[in-house]
Design an enzyme around this catalytic site. Structure first.
Site, PDB file in Angstrom:
ATOM      1  N   ASN A 250      60.357  12.974 -43.832  1.00 27.58           N
ATOM      2  CA  ASN A 250      59.949  12.082 -42.731  1.00 27.58           C
ATOM      3  C   ASN A 250      61.056  11.111 -42.316  1.00 27.58           C
ATOM      4  OD1 ASN A 250      56.441  11.761 -43.775  1.00 27.58           O
ATOM      5  ND2 ASN A 250      57.389  13.208 -42.359  1.00 27.58           N
TER       6      ASN A 250
ATOM      7  N   ASP B  23      47.553  14.794 -42.605  1.00 22.75           N
ATOM      8  CA  ASP B  23      48.267  15.339 -41.441  1.00 22.75           C
ATOM      9  C   ASP B  23      47.401  15.274 -40.180  1.00 22.75           C
ATOM     10  OD1 ASP B  23      50.363  16.459 -40.087  1.00 22.75           O
ATOM     11  OD2 ASP B  23      49.944  18.512 -40.708  1.00 22.75           O
TER      12      ASP B  23
HETATM   13  C1  FPP Z   1      51.410  13.110 -40.806  1.00 23.13           C
HETATM   14  O1  FPP Z   1      50.891  13.215 -39.498  1.00 23.13           O
HETATM   15  C2  FPP Z   1      51.269  11.728 -41.273  1.00 23.13           C
HETATM   16  C3  FPP Z   1      52.304  10.934 -41.677  1.00 23.13           C
HETATM   17  C4  FPP Z   1      53.698  11.393 -41.694  1.00 23.13           C
HETATM   18  C5  FPP Z   1      52.098   9.533 -42.075  1.00 23.13           C
HETATM   19  C6  FPP Z   1      50.829   9.197 -42.781  1.00 23.13           C
HETATM   20  C7  FPP Z   1      50.592   7.744 -42.646  1.00 23.13           C
HETATM   21  C8  FPP Z   1      49.378   7.156 -42.505  1.00 23.13           C
HETATM   22  C9  FPP Z   1      48.115   7.895 -42.572  1.00 23.13           C
HETATM   23  C10 FPP Z   1      49.220   5.693 -42.231  1.00 23.13           C
HETATM   24  C11 FPP Z   1      49.873   4.742 -43.142  1.00 23.13           C
HETATM   25  C12 FPP Z   1      49.578   4.943 -44.586  1.00 23.13           C
HETATM   26  C13 FPP Z   1      49.273   3.949 -45.449  1.00 23.13           C
HETATM   27  C14 FPP Z   1      49.122   4.273 -46.875  1.00 23.13           C
HETATM   28  C15 FPP Z   1      49.039   2.574 -45.011  1.00 23.13           C
HETATM   29  P1  FPP Z   1      51.840  13.718 -38.326  1.00 23.13           P
HETATM   30  O2  FPP Z   1      52.497  12.540 -37.725  1.00 23.13           O
HETATM   31  O3  FPP Z   1      52.807  14.754 -38.848  1.00 23.13           O
HETATM   32  O4  FPP Z   1      50.816  14.374 -37.350  1.00 23.13           O
HETATM   33  P2  FPP Z   1      51.071  15.628 -36.380  1.00 23.13           P
HETATM   34  O5  FPP Z   1      51.323  16.824 -37.265  1.00 23.13           O
HETATM   35  O6  FPP Z   1      49.801  15.734 -35.625  1.00 23.13           O
HETATM   36  O7  FPP Z   1      52.252  15.265 -35.505  1.00 23.13           O
END
Ligand code: FPP
Length: 240
Positions: A67, A19
């Site tokens: 998501n 996250d």
């Molecule tokens: C949450 O951060 C993260 C995600 C929903 C996506 C995770 C994806 C990756 C790390 C990259 C791709 C993965 C692979 C395996 C290639 P957020 O967007 O909710 O962050 P925030 O809470 O700060 O908005």
């Protein structure tokens, strides 16, 4: 890595909620997708470290069932990143003996993405060093409901009796069947939630919440967590 004695009591399975990509991007004056791109680099670091130190399973929460509700552009960007990852890394995973596996409702993925994912899983299936388990379109409650439905169908077909349903049977009907339960669950990004991740499997996991945003999460921080884990007394509900 030398400062830590990581061999004794090494966790078998580490699970991570990655996250903080969006906030990282905001802090750097960038678009959210740039945060996810930076997050993908942290994925590479974590996979190589875990394989190097002898972790058996690394599960990464790459895309939750919730998501799908994000703006279409962000969903498309995350899917593109996943495809890039598969294209870029499948050969390396094969060379390093890392077996790729995916859990979640993969039928919701675009057929092209799903096929590329399944092909990568097949190509790496013989890997013995580590299992990289990607949770994609994954929700813990969905997974439990799917397992219950399968078990009900087996009961209806006369293959099983209701009173034989126990912990072991449920475990063997989950997407994670055959994998050990996580020993450690790490969530980055400063939130103290499980967010529908591995609800059944985390029953006895040691939980770690880090304020670090995922793109900044480092190998050193993971090693510190493993070191802390090795000091914890795990009683699994018993008295030692
Ligand atoms: C949450 O951060 C993260 C995600 C929903 C996506 C995770 C994806 C990756 C790390 C990259 C791709 C993965 C692979 C395996 C290639 P957020 O967007 O909710 O962050 P925030 O809470 O700060 O908005």
């Amino acid at each position: 890595m030398d400062e830590f004695d990581i061999k004794p009591l090494l966790p078998r399975h580490i699970a991570m909620i990655m996250d903080g990509n969006g906030r990282w991007a905001e802090q750097h004056g960038k678009l959210r997708v740039k945060g996810h791109e930076a997050g993908a680099q942290t994925v590479d670091k974590m996979v190589s470290l875990c394989a190097e130190i002898g972790i058996e399973v690394l599960t990464l929460y790459a895309f939750s069932s919730e998501n799908w509700e994000r703006p279409a552009l962000e969903v498309a960007a995350l899917m593109r990143l996943l495809r890039h990852y598969l294209k870029r890394e499948t050969k390396r995973l094969m060379e390093q003996g890392i077996r790729l596996r995916a859990i979640g409702r993969l039928d919701r993925l675009d057929p092209k993405v799903r096929k590329e994912l399944e092909d990568a899983c097949k190509k790496t299936a013989a890997g013995k060093t580590m299992t990289l388990n990607l949770a994609i379109s994954y929700g813990g409650r969905d997974e439990i409901c799917d397992a219950v439905q399968t078990i009900c169908r087996r009961v209806q077909a006369g293959e099983l009796k209701c009173d034989t349903i126990d912990d072991k049977l449920m475990t063997s009907h989950l997407d994670t069947a055959g994998l050990p339960d996580p020993d450690i669950m790490i969530r980055t990004g400063g939130e103290y939630r499980i967010s529908n991740f591995l609800l059944w499997q985390l029953a006895y996991a040691e939980l770690y919440f880090s304020d670090t945003l995922w793109p900044d999460f480092s190998k050193d921080e993971l090693l510190q967590i493993i070191n802390d884990f090795q000091q914890r007394e795990r009683r699994f509900g018993r008295v030692l």
